[in-house]
Design an enzyme around this catalytic site. Structure first.
Site, short mmCIF file in Angstrom:
data_model
loop_
_atom_site.label_atom_id
_atom_site.label_comp_id
_atom_site.label_asym_id
_atom_site.label_seq_id
_atom_site.Cartn_x
_atom_site.Cartn_y
_atom_site.Cartn_z
N HIS A 293 -18.99 -28.99 53.31
CA HIS A 293 -19.35 -28.07 54.39
C HIS A 293 -19.75 -26.72 53.79
O HIS A 293 -18.90 -26.00 53.25
CB HIS A 293 -18.17 -27.88 55.36
CG HIS A 293 -17.94 -29.06 56.24
ND1 HIS A 293 -16.67 -29.47 56.62
CD2 HIS A 293 -18.80 -29.93 56.83
CE1 HIS A 293 -16.77 -30.53 57.41
NE2 HIS A 293 -18.05 -30.82 57.55
N TYR A 466 -14.65 -25.53 51.35
CA TYR A 466 -13.62 -26.28 50.62
C TYR A 466 -13.39 -27.71 51.13
O TYR A 466 -12.25 -28.18 51.14
CB TYR A 466 -12.27 -25.53 50.64
CG TYR A 466 -12.38 -24.03 50.58
CD1 TYR A 466 -13.00 -23.39 49.50
CD2 TYR A 466 -11.87 -23.23 51.59
CE1 TYR A 466 -13.11 -22.02 49.44
CE2 TYR A 466 -11.97 -21.84 51.54
CZ TYR A 466 -12.58 -21.24 50.46
OH TYR A 466 -12.69 -19.88 50.41
N HIS A 467 -14.44 -28.43 51.49
CA HIS A 467 -14.25 -29.78 52.03
C HIS A 467 -15.09 -30.83 51.28
O HIS A 467 -15.78 -31.63 51.92
CB HIS A 467 -14.63 -29.81 53.51
CG HIS A 467 -13.82 -28.89 54.36
ND1 HIS A 467 -14.26 -28.42 55.59
CD2 HIS A 467 -12.58 -28.36 54.19
CE1 HIS A 467 -13.34 -27.63 56.11
NE2 HIS A 467 -12.32 -27.57 55.29
N PRO A 468 -15.03 -30.91 49.95
CA PRO A 468 -15.82 -31.93 49.25
C PRO A 468 -15.26 -33.33 49.46
O PRO A 468 -14.05 -33.54 49.38
CB PRO A 468 -15.73 -31.50 47.78
CG PRO A 468 -14.42 -30.77 47.68
CD PRO A 468 -14.27 -30.07 49.00
#
Length: 533
Positions: A293, A466-468
């Site tokens: 994101h 921070y959403h890999p």
């Protein structure tokens, strides 16, 4: 060589769940390995301490991407937890699951068994919601979920402004309705962070059949005749080899899990050979399908005395520890937020998420700005761009290369949605509810930017939220890295259980979904290990 039944690589959001559930049977010998230290640091447990953890490299892998072509060739900073609890020990604690349509699309794409009706019981099983149980929530699970104890007046102003902008009020983003603005519920217990380590690992650390090894870097998996038999690791300067009689469970996250597979000879053959690594399994999907994101922050300066920018950290800490975990020290900082279904949404799901911070946040808080203000994060939830993880070298200590490839979709839809996210942010922050607090715009400084101006602003300032996910994609096709039971296709004795298996991003934060994946995985490994309510 020391032997265990299960070796879990990575004591993050998923690994701590697996350690708890699999060691519940005293006959199973379980080893949990973490590269970072124990979660002893007090700023981990005081929620507002998140602001002081930003630059702590002992607890953070602190990665940087490769230069991003669509973002002015900037290298974006990707913090990831390097401590017991992983990123759940350094995140903003927002408890968000996504929506039914996310998981139904997983199943339709080949992740059979991962549709909403099948995963909801595992969300409820993991959840200990202070509001109590209902059809969508659990009250008895290890992961404590609570309402915030402290809310800044600016966060209340954000909600009021959202209503003035035409959005609805939502008191539960995991309830019957996803859209709207409101306060986040957080993974806290009695005003303290409830990380995966606090929820799942701390209560069972005394089990004699569970060993937790910290400060240990797994260098590669040991493979014999097409089966993973153990791991090679380095701890305290010494190299060790450990054997797994049953399985190795890889829970190192969306960056480190594909990296370790490639270091072990599982990945794209050409990449492996280029680094002198023998090919055990040619699997081009390892490291591919990277999604994240991308986030754009809109900042305003405010009148002094209300934001957290110049609040006394000493007084906040004393107040928190002396008054039973209360006051601003219990704030997750990103107190309020929301979900919006934009005019461009192609399906029924909300496609933009907000996180509101009653402080000025530039470059993840690493660039401290003078004065007072507030920040509204906005991200597009369903990006079409895809990146990849690859090796920098065969050295296990060398960080992997992260090619996020933000805004790279051929149609330019991701950029269009980021412009819409910035436009909606500006609309909310200009509402009358902020009038008592608002002084002047900071980023962007011009409140009247057209689409071209917003595009330039996004290319200059957008960062990760921070959403890999997705780099060891789950599916039923030959290109999938793991099957729907999370077993690595083409090799025995190995599963991947973390955010890397998600076929696509969910509509929100990724911590709760990762914990759900691990809960269900424990049952897939040993049916009857744990049963959902």
């Amino acid at each position: 060589m020391k032997e265990f039944d299960y070796i879990i690589v990575g004591a993050g959001s998923a690994g701590c769940v697996l350690a708890n559930r699999l060691s519940a049977d005293p006959q199973r010998r379980v080893l949990l390995i973490e590269a970072g230290p124990r979660d002893w640091h007090p700023f981990i447990h005081m929620p507002a301490g998140i602001a002081r953890l930003v630059n702590n490299r002992r607890l953070n892998w602190s990665y940087d991407t490769e230069p991003e072509p669509a973002l002015g060739n900037r290298r974006l900073w990707w913090p990831r937890g390097k401590v017991l609890g992983g990123s759940s020990s350094i995140n903003a604690m927002c408890y968000v699951r996504g929506v039914a349509g996310d998981y139904d699309r997983w199943a339709q794409a080949g992740a059979s068994g991962w549709h909403w009706d099948n995963v909801l019981p595992w969300f409820r099983h993991s959840e200990g919601n202070a509001r109590g149980a209902d059809a969508l929530h659990g009250a008895d699970g290890p992961l404590q979920v609570a309402d915030l104890r402290h809310v800044n007046p600016l966060s209340e102003a954000f909600i009021a402004a959202g209503l003035q902008a035409g959005h609805v009020h939502n008191t539960d983003f995991n309830g019957p309705r996803h859209e709207g603005v409101g306060l986040y519920q957080v993974t806290q217990k009695n005003g303290a962070r409830c990380s995966s380590a606090a929820a799942y690992l701390a209560p069972v650390r005394t089990r004699s059949n569970l060993q937790v090894l910290t400060g240990a870097l797994v260098e590669r998996l040991q493979i014999d005749a097409g089966r993973v038999t153990g791991v090679q690791l380095r701890v305290g300067g010494q190299r060790q080899q450990l054997h797994a009689a049953a399985e190795v469970l890889l829970s190192a996250g969306a960056i480190n899990s594909p990296q370790l597979l490639m270091l072990s000879g599982i990945g794209p053959a050409a990449t492996l050979r280029a680094h002198g690594i023998g090919v055990q399994l040619d699997q081009p999907g390892v490291g591919a399908n990277l999604q994240d994101h991308l986030d754009i922050c809109t900042l305003y300066r405010s009148v002094p005395g209300v934001s957290y920018d110049r609040a006394s950290e000493v007084m906040i800490g004393l107040n928190y520890f002396l008054r039973g975990h209360r006051g601003a020290g219990s704030s997750n900082v990103a107190e309020a937020g929301g979900f919006v279904r934009s005019r461009f949404a192609p399906d029924e799901r909300a496609d933009i998420q907000f996180h509101f911070v009653p402080a000025m946040l530039d470059n993840h808080g690493r660039n401290r700005l003078p004065g007072d203000g507030y920040t509204l994060h906005a991200c597009y939830l369903h990006p079409r761009s895809r990146g990849h993880i690859t090796l920098a070298s065969a050295d296990p200590a060398a960080p992997a290369r992260i090619h996020a490839n933000y805004l790279s979709d051929a149609e330019g839809f991701d950029l269009k949605m980021m412009v819409e996210a910035a436009r909606l942010s500006r609309d909310i922050l200009q509402q009358p509810a902020f009038a008592p607090w608002r002084k002047s715009p900071l980023f962007p400084a011009d409140e009247q930017l057209d689409d071209a101006g917003l595009e330039a602003f996004i290319r200059a300032k957008a960062e990760t939220i921070y959403h890999p996910v997705g780099t060891c994609r789950m599916g039923s096709d030959d290109a999938a890295v793991v099957d729907p039971q999370l077993r690595v296709r083409g090799i025995d004795g190995l599963r991947v259980i973390d955010a890397s298996v998600m076929p696509t991003l969910v509509s929100g934060n990724t911590n709760a979904p990762t914990i759900m994946i691990a809960e269900r995985a424990a049952q897939l490994i040993h049916p009857g290990t744990t049963r959902p309510h």
